[in-house]
Structures are given as structure tokens and as C-alpha cells.
Design an enzyme around this catalytic site. Structure first.
Site, mmCIF file in Angstrom:
data_model
loop_
_atom_site.group_PDB
_atom_site.id
_atom_site.type_symbol
_atom_site.label_atom_id
_atom_site.label_comp_id
_atom_site.label_asym_id
_atom_site.label_seq_id
_atom_site.Cartn_x
_atom_site.Cartn_y
_atom_site.Cartn_z
ATOM 1 C CG ASN A 110 -2.033 -1.479 1.477
ATOM 2 O OD1 ASN A 110 -1.971 -1.537 0.159
ATOM 3 N ND2 ASN A 110 -1.796 -1.769 2.533
ATOM 4 N NE ARG A 111 3.248 2.344 -5.210
ATOM 5 C CZ ARG A 111 2.791 1.234 -5.471
ATOM 6 N NH1 ARG A 111 2.818 0.264 -5.055
ATOM 7 N NH2 ARG A 111 2.666 1.441 -6.343
#
Ligand SMILES: Cc1cc2nc3c(=O)[nH]c(=O)nc-3n(C[C@H](O)[C@H](O)[C@H](O)COP(=O)(O)O)c2cc1C
Length: 214
Positions: A192-193
Site C-alpha cells: 500500500n505504498r
């Protein structure tokens, strides 16, 4: 120019996490652990890195080089001292290095100061290289404009003849640099970065560790 394919290229990073708990207190030791892992996994050009230099008025340039030595206090590479990078380092010894190990989802960024290593250490390394590479280094005035490939090959043949059966002396213009770091950032890709970024900065001789937002 819009490129649809590029805008949709992305992937999740989930190989490993990297937290303050499992990071070595010495960033060079930590770097060595990551480099060793890249070498053990036989990643192509596991010791390749990007070297960014700039002129004294701040105009940057970058190129790929190979890490050839890791010491307690620095990163060693070899090149031509009269190349573009050599000239820029003379003007401004502040440089950045960047390693990217794609398969491990890892990046290491290093800011430091480059200094020439001793001629003796350069000589030892130069003579450990294959004979043909020694000739190649001798024959190439790296980064200078040449007329054509023939000129380069003729120069190679001439040097080959000149030193036939003899040791090739280390060219005056060739040798090593050591980059002494004052900032090292380890980046590990996460889901999710929410990537892990652990930064070491040298302040008053000690390394300070901080986490950066991804
Ligand atoms: C994988 C790879 C490794 C390289 N390793 C070196 C190196 O260790 N030393 C070097 O001088 N050039 C190396 N080069 C060539 C440099 O990228 C660059 O072309 C050359 O050093 C001239 O750069 P400059 O004109 O900016 O000085 C390598 C290139 C590649 C693609």
C-alpha cells in the site's frame, strides 16, 4: 506526450519489512548485509550503483559505476580522473550514490564526499584487473570526444604492442575514489505504498537514526 501503458504500470512491494528494531546501528554494516544478500542471490550487477556528481555551479550528471570496495568508513570505485565525473568531483567533491536491488525491493541512497584513494591502492586494484581491461583503461581517454571506433581500437592495438609481455603501468589519469558518507537512507518496499525508509545522518561524529515518511 501521453503514454497509457506507463501510467498503469505499478506493483505491490511485499518482500520484507525493515524496522528500527532489525536495523544495524552502523549503517555501513547494515549496507554490507543488504549487499551480501544481493550477491548471494546472484542478482545481475549486484555491485552496480549510480553516481551523481555536479559542477561547482550545481549542474548535475549521473552514471552507472561498480562498487569495488567497502571499508568501515566508505565506498570505493575506480574510474578515469580526467573523465566528466572526475572533473566534476575536482570542482565539487559532494556526491550521491544510489543502489537499486529490484528483486529485493530495496534502494540505498548515500550522500557523501569523494576523495582519491592512495596511488598504491589504485595500483594494486589496477593490476588485479584482467590484462585486456588494463590495456583498455590505458587506451581510453574516458569522456573525450573521439573521431570513430577505429581510433579507439587502433589505440588499443598500439598500447598492446608497446607493453607486450610487460606489466602495464597504472595510467596517471586512472584510480580510485572513496566516498565517505554523511547520510545513508535504506528503502524497503512495503504494501500500500507504506514503504519503510530508515535514514542515518552523521552529526558530531555519531549516526542519528530517523524514519522518513514514504
Ligand atoms: C554496469 C555498468 C558498470 C560501469 N562501471 C563503471 C566503473 O566502475 N567505472 C567507470 O569509470 N565507468 C563505469 N561504467 C561506465 C559509466 O557509466 C560511464 O559511461 C563512464 O564512467 C563515463 O562517465 P562520465 O563521462 O560521466 O565520467 C559502467 C557502466 C555500466 C552500465
Amino acid at each position: 506526450m501521453k503514454n497509457k501503458d506507463l501510467s498503469s504500470i505499478r506493483r505491490e512491494y511485499k518482500f520484507k519489512d525493515f524496522t528500527e528494531i532489525n536495523v544495524d546501528k552502523d549503517p555501513l554494516m547494515q549496507f554490507k548485509l543488504w549487499l551480501d544478500e544481493a550477491i548471494e542471490k546472484k542478482l545481475t550487477d549486484s555491485n552496480s550503483m549510480f553516481l551523481a556528481t555536479s559542477t561547482k555551479d550545481g549542474s548535475p550528471s549521473i552514471r552507472t559505476i561498480l562498487l569495488k570496495g567497502l571499508e568501515d568508513n566508505g565506498f570505493i570505485f575506480f574510474t578515469n580522473y580526467e573523465s566528466r565525473k572526475g572533473i566534476e568531483i575536482d570542482e565539487n567533491p559532494n556526491v550521491s550514490l544510489l543502489f537499486f536491488w529490484r528483486e529485493l525491493e530495496r534502494q540505498v541512497r548515500i550522500d557523501g564526499v569523494a576523495e582519491k584513494i592512495s596511488r598504491k591502492d589504485s595500483e594494486d586494484y589496477f593490476h588485479s584487473r584482467p590484462y585486456e581491461s588494463q590495456i583498455g583503461a590505458y587506451a581510453s581517454a574516458q569522456s573525450k570526444v573521439i573521431a570513430n571506433r577505429e581510433e579507439l581500437e587502433n589505440e588499443y592495438e598500439e598500447i598492446l604492442k608497446k607493453f607486450e609481455g610487460k606489466e602495464i603501468p597504472l595510467p596517471e589519469s586512472w584510480g580510485g575514489y572513496k566516498v565517505i558518507p554523511h547520510k545513508i537512507e535504506f528503502w524497503q518496499g512495503r504494501e500500500n505504498r507504506l514503504h519503510d525508509r530508515i535514514q542515518f545522518s552523521k552529526t558530531n561524529g555519531d549516526w542519528k537514526v530517523e524514519r522518513l515518511a514514504p
